[in-house]
Design a protein around this motif. Structure first.
Motif, PDB file in Angstrom:
ATOM      1  N   UNK A   1       0.840  -1.205   0.000  1.00  0.00           N
ATOM      2  CA  UNK A   1       0.000   0.000   0.000  1.00  0.00           C
ATOM      3  C   UNK A   1       0.874   1.254   0.000  1.00  0.00           C
ATOM      4  N   UNK A   2       1.938   1.238   0.794  1.00  0.00           N
ATOM      5  CA  UNK A   2       2.858   2.383   0.860  1.00  0.00           C
ATOM      6  C   UNK A   2       3.575   2.547  -0.477  1.00  0.00           C
ATOM      7  N   UNK A   3       3.994   1.428  -1.089  1.00  0.00           N
ATOM      8  CA  UNK A   3       4.683   1.493  -2.384  1.00  0.00           C
ATOM      9  C   UNK A   3       3.768   2.098  -3.452  1.00  0.00           C
ATOM     10  N   UNK A   4       2.491   1.712  -3.439  1.00  0.00           N
ATOM     11  CA  UNK A   4       1.531   2.272  -4.391  1.00  0.00           C
ATOM     12  C   UNK A   4       1.360   3.774  -4.160  1.00  0.00           C
ATOM     13  N   UNK A   5       1.167   4.171  -2.914  1.00  0.00           N
ATOM     14  CA  UNK A   5       0.990   5.588  -2.590  1.00  0.00           C
ATOM     15  C   UNK A   5       2.224   6.400  -2.997  1.00  0.00           C
ATOM     16  N   UNK A   6       3.402   5.861  -2.725  1.00  0.00           N
ATOM     17  CA  UNK A   6       4.644   6.575  -3.084  1.00  0.00           C
ATOM     18  C   UNK A   6       4.797   6.688  -4.591  1.00  0.00           C
ATOM     19  N   UNK A   7       4.454   5.622  -5.326  1.00  0.00           N
ATOM     20  CA  UNK A   7       4.609   5.671  -6.778  1.00  0.00           C
ATOM     21  C   UNK A   7       3.655   6.688  -7.393  1.00  0.00           C
ATOM     22  N   UNK A   8       2.456   6.828  -6.835  1.00  0.00           N
ATOM     23  CA  UNK A   8       1.506   7.837  -7.323  1.00  0.00           C
ATOM     24  C   UNK A   8       2.066   9.238  -7.088  1.00  0.00           C
ATOM     25  N   UNK A   9       2.553   9.503  -5.882  1.00  0.00           N
ATOM     26  CA  UNK A   9       3.098  10.819  -5.550  1.00  0.00           C
ATOM     27  C   UNK A   9       4.352  11.102  -6.377  1.00  0.00           C
ATOM     28  N   UNK A  10       5.230  10.097  -6.532  1.00  0.00           N
ATOM     29  CA  UNK A  10       6.456  10.288  -7.301  1.00  0.00           C
ATOM     30  C   UNK A  10       6.139  10.569  -8.768  1.00  0.00           C
ATOM     31  N   UNK A  11       5.195   9.814  -9.339  1.00  0.00           N
ATOM     32  CA  UNK A  11       4.809  10.053 -10.734  1.00  0.00           C
ATOM     33  C   UNK A  11       4.240  11.464 -10.890  1.00  0.00           C
ATOM     34  N   UNK A  12       3.447  11.884  -9.923  1.00  0.00           N
ATOM     35  CA  UNK A  12       2.855  13.223  -9.979  1.00  0.00           C
ATOM     36  C   UNK A  12       3.923  14.305  -9.856  1.00  0.00           C
TER      37      UNK A  12
END
Length: 199
Positions: A41-52
């Protein structure tokens, strides 16, 4: 009435804002995410923020990139005499997967749609026009979608570009490989016949 805990309701609400995700799908996704290990869940949240945070538009072709210019525009081995104009960044990926096209791209970020209030000003057309001054440029391939909006965009671009002495071509439309004639609509079949080539 609140059926779920506040954080779960908020998660469902945010997921339902994604394109193509309705309330039921958002609910399924939320419960799936609640059942995965916290690290996922943390990896998904981080990847969304990083992509943004780290994704930007290429200053040349306006495609999404993490470096400017993008990898395609920066590749000196690409054919700079041709630019393929597409509607969305995902269209660049589709053309690249053919492994046949070696030219450059230009991403419009949409198509003309007066009904939805999308005119030339809302698209990246002015950036394309700036690129037309390159003396190496010989052809513009218009690869917009075969929709009313895509066709209108293609016609609009052709009217702008042809007077400049640059060849404007349109990708062919027709039957997909493995398709049956009996299931093709009349417009697709007509385009397939018009776009025929000698064997």
């Amino acid at each position: 009435m609140l059926y779920y805990a506040e954080p779960v309701s908020r998660l469902i609400e945010e997921l339902s804002k994604l394109p193509g995700v309705g309330p039921k799908t958002a609910q399924r996704l939320a419960f799936h995410l609640l059942n995965v290990p916290r690290t996922e869940a943390v990896a998904l949240a981080r990847s969304i923020v990083e992509a943004h945070d780290k994704t930007l538009y290429c200053s040349v072709c306006t495609n999404l990139t993490d470096s400017d210019p993008c990898r395609v525009c920066g590749d000196t081995n690409r054919d700079r005499s041709v630019i393929c104009v597409v509607e969305e960044p995902r269209d660049v990926v589709a053309v690249e997967k053919t492994r046949e096209y070696r030219g450059l791209y230009h991403v419009l970020h949409g198509a003309l749609s007066p009904i939805e209030g999308v005119g030339p000003e809302q698209l990246k057309i002015s950036q394309l026009m700036t690129r037309l001054g390159d003396p190496e440029l010989r052809e513009i391939i218009v690869a917009t979608n075969p929709t009313v909006e895509g066709e209108a965009t293609a016609a609009y671009l052709a009217r702008l570009i042809k007077p400049m002495g640059i060849k404007v071509s349109r990708i062919a439309h027709g039957l997909p490989v493995g398709g049956d004639l009996e299931y093709a609509d009349q417009v697709t079949l007509l385009r397939a016949i018009d776009g025929r080539r000698e064997l």
